[in-house]
Scaffold this motif. Structure first.
Motif, PDB file in Angstrom:
ATOM      1  N   SER A   7      -1.481   4.154   0.721  1.00  0.00           N
ATOM      2  CA  SER A   7      -0.968   4.421  -0.800  1.00  0.00           C
ATOM      3  C   SER A   7       0.703   3.436  -1.316  1.00  0.00           C
ATOM      4  CB  SER A   7      -0.867   5.255  -2.204  1.00  0.00           C
ATOM      5  OG  SER A   7       0.596   6.053  -1.819  1.00  0.00           O
ATOM      6  N   LEU A  21       7.102   2.201   0.117  1.00  0.00           N
ATOM      7  CA  LEU A  21       5.703   2.840   0.627  1.00  0.00           C
ATOM      8  C   LEU A  21       5.903   3.768   1.379  1.00  0.00           C
ATOM      9  CD1 LEU A  21       5.216  -1.255   3.065  1.00  0.00           C
ATOM     10  CD2 LEU A  21       4.907  -0.610   0.680  1.00  0.00           C
ATOM     11  N   THR A 105      -0.481  -1.123   3.754  1.00  0.00           N
ATOM     12  CA  THR A 105      -0.226  -1.935   2.544  1.00  0.00           C
ATOM     13  C   THR A 105       0.542  -3.202   2.481  1.00  0.00           C
ATOM     14  OG1 THR A 105       0.812   0.539   1.677  1.00  0.00           O
ATOM     15  CG2 THR A 105       1.354  -1.233   0.474  1.00  0.00           C
TER      16      THR A 105
END
Lengths: 111, 115
Positions: A7, A21, A105
Motif C-alpha cells: 500500500s 511505501l 505501488t
C-alpha cells in the motif's frame, strides 16, 4: 496461502517530496523480503532484508524490516522524476520456491 | 548477481501461431521461472522451469498452451502456443539460486502483441 500486500497501490508526489511505501506479509517459513523497482519491463533488484531493525540504504532509498509486525517500508527522500516506477515487494520462503510478490505501488513523481 | 538475456525482445504475431521465447543466464542457477505481466497488472507466475524434468505450472496455466523446456542449468524456453489477442503481454524470465542469496533476477522481458 502466502500473501504479500502493498500500500498504497498508487501515489503521486511532487519532486523533492519524501515517500514511504508499505509492504505487509503473511507467509509460512519466512526467509527474506526483497524490494524491486520496475520502470519499463524488467524489475530491478533494490534490497534484500533478512533481519529486523537493520536499515538497508542506497542513496536516497532506504528500507527496514519488522519481523515481529510482519512488514517492511521503503523510503525515498528528495524524490526525482526518475523515481517514477512501480515498486514491488516480494517475500522468499524456505525451500526452492518462487518469490511471493505483492501487486506493487505505482509511484509518479511530477516536476 | 546473475545476468539474464531474453530473445526476442518484442514480437508481433498472428493469432493461431506460436512463439518461442529464449532465456539465457550467464551462470548456473538452481531455479528458473516464467512470468506474465499484462498491461497495468502485477507479475503472474506461469511456471517453474525444472532442469531435467517437466515444468511445474501454476493454477490457470497448462503445458499444452505454455510448453517449457530447460535442458541445462543456464537456459530455458517458453512457447506460447496457438496464440490469441488475450496472450498479448510482457513475458519475463527470472532466475535464482546463486549461492548465498534469495534474490531473483529478471531478464529484460519479451513484449508480445497478438493481432
Amino acid at each position: 496461502e502466502d500473501k504479500v500486500v502493498q500500500s498504497p497501490l498508487s501515489l503521486v508526489v511532487h519532486e523533492g517530496d519524501t515517500v514511504t511505501l508499505n509492504c505487509s506479509y503473511e507467509v509460512t517459513n519466512f526467509r527474506s523480503l526483497l524490494w524491486y523497482k520496475q520502470e519499463k519491463k524488467a524489475p530491478t533488484f533494490l534490497f534484500m532484508l533478512t533481519s529486523s531493525g537493520i536499515e538497508k540504504k542506497s542513496g536516497r532509498l532506504s528500507s527496514i524490516l519488522d519481523k515481529k509486525e510482519l512488514f517492511s517500508i521503503l523510503n525515498i527522500t528528495a524524490t526525482q522524476t526518475g523515481d517514477s516506477a512501480v515498486y514491488l515487494c516480494a517475500v522468499a520462503v524456505a525451500g526452492n520456491t518462487p518469490l511471493v510478490f505483492g501487486k506493487g505501488t505505482r509511484l509518479s513523481v511530477i516536476a | 548477481s546473475a545476468v539474464i538475456s531474453q530473445k526476442p525482445s518484442r514480437d508481433i504475431c498472428q493469432r493461431g501461431t506460436s512463439l518461442t521465447i529464449q532465456c539465457q543466464v550467464d551462470s548456473q542457477v538452481t531455479m528458473m521461472f516464467w512470468y506474465r505481466q499484462q498491461p497495468g497488472q502485477s507479475l503472474t507466475l506461469i511456471a517453474t522451469a525444472n532442469q531435467g524434468s517437466e515444468a511445474t505450472y501454476e493454477s490457470g496455466f497448462v503445458i499444452d498452451k505454455f510448453p517449457i523446456s530447460r535442458p541445462n542449468l543456464t537456459f530455458s524456453t517458453l512457447t506460447v502456443s496457438n496464440m490469441s489477442p488475450e496472450d498479448s503481454s510482457i513475458y519475463l524470465c527470472s532466475a535464482s539460486g546463486t549461492p548465498g542469496t534469495d534474490t531473483q533476477y529478471f531478464g529484460p522481458g519479451t513484449r508480445l502483441t497478438v493481432l
